[in-house]
Design a protein around this motif. Sequence first.
Motif, PDB file in Angstrom:
ATOM      1  N   GLY A   1      21.236  85.651  56.912  1.00 20.50           N
ATOM      2  CA  GLY A   1      21.264  84.328  56.425  1.00 20.50           C
ATOM      3  C   GLY A   1      22.312  83.444  56.914  1.00 20.50           C
ATOM      4  O   GLY A   1      22.733  82.343  56.688  1.00 20.50           O
ATOM      5  N   CYS A   2      22.798  83.908  58.111  1.00 14.68           N
ATOM      6  CA  CYS A   2      24.171  83.406  58.856  1.00 14.68           C
ATOM      7  C   CYS A   2      25.279  83.311  57.831  1.00 14.68           C
ATOM      8  O   CYS A   2      26.287  82.448  58.086  1.00 14.68           O
ATOM      9  N   HIS A   3      25.438  84.135  56.818  1.00 12.84           N
ATOM     10  CA  HIS A   3      26.318  84.339  55.936  1.00 12.84           C
ATOM     11  C   HIS A   3      27.574  84.693  56.784  1.00 12.84           C
ATOM     12  O   HIS A   3      27.650  85.536  57.699  1.00 12.84           O
ATOM     13  N   VAL A   4      29.032  84.121  56.139  1.00 14.22           N
ATOM     14  CA  VAL A   4      30.069  84.677  56.790  1.00 14.22           C
ATOM     15  C   VAL A   4      30.554  85.744  55.379  1.00 14.22           C
ATOM     16  O   VAL A   4      30.777  85.478  54.380  1.00 14.22           O
ATOM     17  N   MET A   5      30.798  87.123  55.879  1.00 14.09           N
ATOM     18  CA  MET A   5      31.137  88.369  54.867  1.00 14.09           C
ATOM     19  C   MET A   5      32.416  88.426  54.619  1.00 14.09           C
ATOM     20  O   MET A   5      32.600  89.053  53.835  1.00 14.09           O
ATOM     21  N   GLU A   6      33.281  87.522  54.957  1.00 15.61           N
ATOM     22  CA  GLU A   6      34.776  87.787  54.681  1.00 15.61           C
ATOM     23  C   GLU A   6      35.267  86.411  54.230  1.00 15.61           C
ATOM     24  O   GLU A   6      35.115  85.257  54.518  1.00 15.61           O
ATOM     25  N   PRO A   7      36.269  86.516  53.221  1.00 22.60           N
ATOM     26  CA  PRO A   7      36.627  85.188  52.588  1.00 22.60           C
ATOM     27  C   PRO A   7      37.998  84.530  53.284  1.00 22.60           C
ATOM     28  O   PRO A   7      38.495  85.482  54.162  1.00 22.60           O
ATOM     29  N   GLY A   8      38.264  83.478  53.292  1.00 27.30           N
ATOM     30  CA  GLY A   8      39.241  82.663  53.796  1.00 27.30           C
ATOM     31  C   GLY A   8      39.090  82.790  55.399  1.00 27.30           C
ATOM     32  O   GLY A   8      40.106  82.661  55.965  1.00 27.30           O
ATOM     33  N   SER A   9      37.925  82.762  55.928  1.00 28.32           N
ATOM     34  CA  SER A   9      37.739  82.942  57.387  1.00 28.32           C
ATOM     35  C   SER A   9      38.030  81.739  58.156  1.00 28.32           C
ATOM     36  O   SER A   9      37.924  81.404  59.248  1.00 28.32           O
ATOM     37  N   SER A  10      38.231  80.505  57.141  1.00 31.24           N
ATOM     38  CA  SER A  10      38.179  78.992  57.727  1.00 31.24           C
ATOM     39  C   SER A  10      39.476  78.984  58.661  1.00 31.24           C
ATOM     40  O   SER A  10      39.603  78.221  59.566  1.00 31.24           O
ATOM     41  N   ALA A  11      40.393  79.872  58.261  1.00 36.64           N
ATOM     42  CA  ALA A  11      41.619  79.831  58.946  1.00 36.64           C
ATOM     43  C   ALA A  11      41.552  80.228  60.477  1.00 36.64           C
ATOM     44  O   ALA A  11      42.412  80.017  61.364  1.00 36.64           O
ATOM     45  N   LYS A  12      40.495  81.118  60.878  1.00 40.94           N
ATOM     46  CA  LYS A  12      40.305  81.441  62.028  1.00 40.94           C
ATOM     47  C   LYS A  12      39.708  80.280  63.013  1.00 40.94           C
ATOM     48  O   LYS A  12      39.601  80.420  64.285  1.00 40.94           O
ATOM     49  N   PHE A  13      39.443  79.187  62.340  1.00 40.12           N
ATOM     50  CA  PHE A  13      38.616  78.299  63.118  1.00 40.12           C
ATOM     51  C   PHE A  13      39.857  77.058  63.577  1.00 40.12           C
ATOM     52  O   PHE A  13      40.462  76.459  62.977  1.00 40.12           O
TER      53      PHE A  13
ATOM     54  N   ARG B   1      20.076  90.929  48.226  1.00 38.71           N
ATOM     55  CA  ARG B   1      21.125  91.580  49.172  1.00 38.71           C
ATOM     56  C   ARG B   1      22.266  91.126  49.242  1.00 38.71           C
ATOM     57  O   ARG B   1      23.336  91.935  49.213  1.00 38.71           O
ATOM     58  N   TYR B   2      22.605  89.668  48.969  1.00 45.38           N
ATOM     59  CA  TYR B   2      23.770  89.277  48.982  1.00 45.38           C
ATOM     60  C   TYR B   2      23.780  88.064  47.910  1.00 45.38           C
ATOM     61  O   TYR B   2      23.056  87.478  47.515  1.00 45.38           O
ATOM     62  N   ARG B   3      24.694  88.133  47.341  1.00 40.41           N
ATOM     63  CA  ARG B   3      25.009  86.838  46.325  1.00 40.41           C
ATOM     64  C   ARG B   3      26.424  86.395  46.116  1.00 40.41           C
ATOM     65  O   ARG B   3      27.221  86.841  46.281  1.00 40.41           O
ATOM     66  N   MET B   4      26.443  85.087  45.274  1.00 46.93           N
ATOM     67  CA  MET B   4      27.730  84.384  45.351  1.00 46.93           C
ATOM     68  C   MET B   4      28.505  85.431  44.033  1.00 46.93           C
ATOM     69  O   MET B   4      27.898  85.121  42.919  1.00 46.93           O
ATOM     70  N   ASP B   5      29.522  85.912  44.562  1.00 48.07           N
ATOM     71  CA  ASP B   5      30.122  86.665  43.484  1.00 48.07           C
ATOM     72  C   ASP B   5      31.616  86.872  43.843  1.00 48.07           C
ATOM     73  O   ASP B   5      32.287  86.828  44.621  1.00 48.07           O
ATOM     74  N   PRO B   6      32.413  85.980  42.647  1.00 45.87           N
ATOM     75  CA  PRO B   6      34.029  85.869  42.920  1.00 45.87           C
ATOM     76  C   PRO B   6      34.703  87.450  43.226  1.00 45.87           C
ATOM     77  O   PRO B   6      35.801  87.162  43.885  1.00 45.87           O
ATOM     78  N   ARG B   7      34.073  88.208  42.877  1.00 49.77           N
ATOM     79  CA  ARG B   7      34.823  89.355  43.132  1.00 49.77           C
ATOM     80  C   ARG B   7      34.768  89.916  44.362  1.00 49.77           C
ATOM     81  O   ARG B   7      35.423  90.861  44.901  1.00 49.77           O
ATOM     82  N   LYS B   8      33.556  89.406  45.285  1.00 52.67           N
ATOM     83  CA  LYS B   8      33.239  89.850  46.642  1.00 52.67           C
ATOM     84  C   LYS B   8      32.855  88.512  47.395  1.00 52.67           C
ATOM     85  O   LYS B   8      31.687  88.353  47.457  1.00 52.67           O
ATOM     86  N   PRO B   9      33.739  87.660  47.585  1.00 53.10           N
ATOM     87  CA  PRO B   9      33.491  86.238  48.305  1.00 53.10           C
ATOM     88  C   PRO B   9      32.954  86.255  49.548  1.00 53.10           C
ATOM     89  O   PRO B   9      33.409  87.059  50.340  1.00 53.10           O
ATOM     90  N   ILE B  10      32.051  85.573  49.694  1.00 51.45           N
ATOM     91  CA  ILE B  10      31.149  85.261  51.089  1.00 51.45           C
ATOM     92  C   ILE B  10      30.893  83.787  51.076  1.00 51.45           C
ATOM     93  O   ILE B  10      30.950  83.129  50.181  1.00 51.45           O
ATOM     94  N   THR B  11      30.881  83.481  52.299  1.00 48.42           N
ATOM     95  CA  THR B  11      30.220  82.065  52.601  1.00 48.42           C
ATOM     96  C   THR B  11      28.839  82.175  52.909  1.00 48.42           C
ATOM     97  O   THR B  11      28.369  82.728  53.854  1.00 48.42           O
ATOM     98  N   MET B  12      28.143  81.037  52.213  1.00 49.16           N
ATOM     99  CA  MET B  12      26.567  81.088  52.400  1.00 49.16           C
ATOM    100  C   MET B  12      26.712  79.547  53.001  1.00 49.16           C
ATOM    101  O   MET B  12      27.231  78.466  52.555  1.00 49.16           O
ATOM    102  N   GLY B  13      25.995  79.362  54.064  1.00 44.02           N
ATOM    103  CA  GLY B  13      25.656  78.228  54.422  1.00 44.02           C
ATOM    104  C   GLY B  13      26.719  77.606  55.310  1.00 44.02           C
ATOM    105  O   GLY B  13      27.018  76.246  55.170  1.00 44.02           O
ATOM    106  N   PRO B  14      27.346  78.372  56.327  1.00 48.17           N
ATOM    107  CA  PRO B  14      28.423  77.777  56.915  1.00 48.17           C
ATOM    108  C   PRO B  14      27.895  76.877  58.137  1.00 48.17           C
ATOM    109  O   PRO B  14      26.443  76.609  58.466  1.00 48.17           O
TER     110      PRO B  14
END
Lengths: 392, 97
Positions: B16-28, A197-210
């Motif tokens: 998965g508790c993923h954060v779906m947008e990049p660069g979001s740490s600036a919000k913290f 459903r989601y994967r680590m992809d530099p073209r569409k970055p997301i954070t896993m395990g925050p």
Amino acid sequence: MSKRVGIEVSIALAEAVKLANVDVIAAYPITPQTHIVEHLSKVVADGEVDAEFVPVESEHGAMSCCCGSSAAGARTFTSSSSQGLLLMSEILFIPGPMRLPIVMAVVDRALSAPISIWNDHQDIMSQRDVGWIQTFAENGQEAFDLTLHAFRVAEDRRVSLPMMVNIDGFTLSHVVEAVELLSQEEVDQYLPPFKPRYRMDPRKPITMGPVGIPEVYSEAKVAHNEALKASRKVILQGWKEFADLFGRQYNPVETYRSEDAEVLLVTMGSISETAMTAIDTMREKGQKVGLIRIRLWRPFPGPEFRKAAGKAKMLAVVDRCLPPGAVCGPVGTELRSLFYKVPGAPKIFNFIAGLGGRDVTVERFEEMVDKARAFAKRRPKELYEVIGVREK
Amino acid sequence: MANTDAIVGWKTITFGCHVMEPGSSAKFRTGDWRSQRPVIDNEKCIKCGICWIYCPDMAISQTEDGFFEIDLEYCKGCGICAHECPKDAITIIPEEG
């Protein structure tokens, strides 16, 4: 077409991983898991499967690598045992909530001290709450089939959870059995390519395990638990489709001669076959005994187990693990909770047997049934008994 | 950090508790953690930029006139800048209230 061959169970399991067209294997060798990863490293080196074999520096590294590769969208496999599984422990809790569908074969073995390379379930029971789907195989065919089922279920987008298949060390992993190996075409029919459903992809970055601060941590943990519980439907569907294609039907629990049984033995893993022999022997003597074997351990199949127990008066629950200072063994505790205050519930007696490779023989199963009957008349002092242990 | 912009339940939390947008740490806004703050005395500052180099939160930036300013939205008040400043141009004062 599938072919029936005489094969060591570890090799059969590794062949299932190969046929699953795995992308990444990260593993560290440990007895008695060794033959599985040895065979996989060979088939990768020989070019029989297009996969990366990562010879990591430790099991901690193995599971960390698996988390990374699964997050990147690769079909991922590892295997471990005993002390190795414990060294993985810190990371084992992570892929569940992160919804990373890693598949692992756990070759069950005792824990130190004293040092033991032989079989029991203390390793996996110490890791019971890692939040993976967990199944236990009884024989070689099941080890092969459940491994393919594990990839199918774990990677299903409705599930997306890690899954482990347990096989008993040596007593199952190292024996040669007749196993029907499916062909590549057959496996491809059953197991679609991995599309996360989601994967680590530099073209569409997301954070896993925050970081999950107190405002969201509970919700994240409940979301994972609910996903694990809901996986039940897909697990059953995966087994049904397997049966439709290949004719072998698997269920969360299996019964043997249980219809009119007064006493039901409850087992997990390969000792179930000895238990069935014991039941045949006791049935010949006119005893109404049967067996329930737990194949799906997590999520625990409560409704199926209650149905399987039927109208039995007694359950003789066999644990292959001695949790020091606990009320009962892990399976005993689980079943006592399951039946607590259920009207007409069977009396539950818990036996701990087969620690560190001690054989659980037909006679030992007969002893447990006899003791269950005696305990039903006169309540025992302790809530469990260690079978076959010498005092002096 | 997991997104807490809106109140989420276990059914609405991201997969998965993923954060779906990049660069979001600036919000913290890590500045919330602070119990003390650095104050720069530009009379003593030699514009060497050592505070800017050492700041672990990149909360120090250079202004057009070459001096440095602290972004209090992110400064945790760790005091490293004051410790490293070769001219003792930075003092740490307690946050009031």
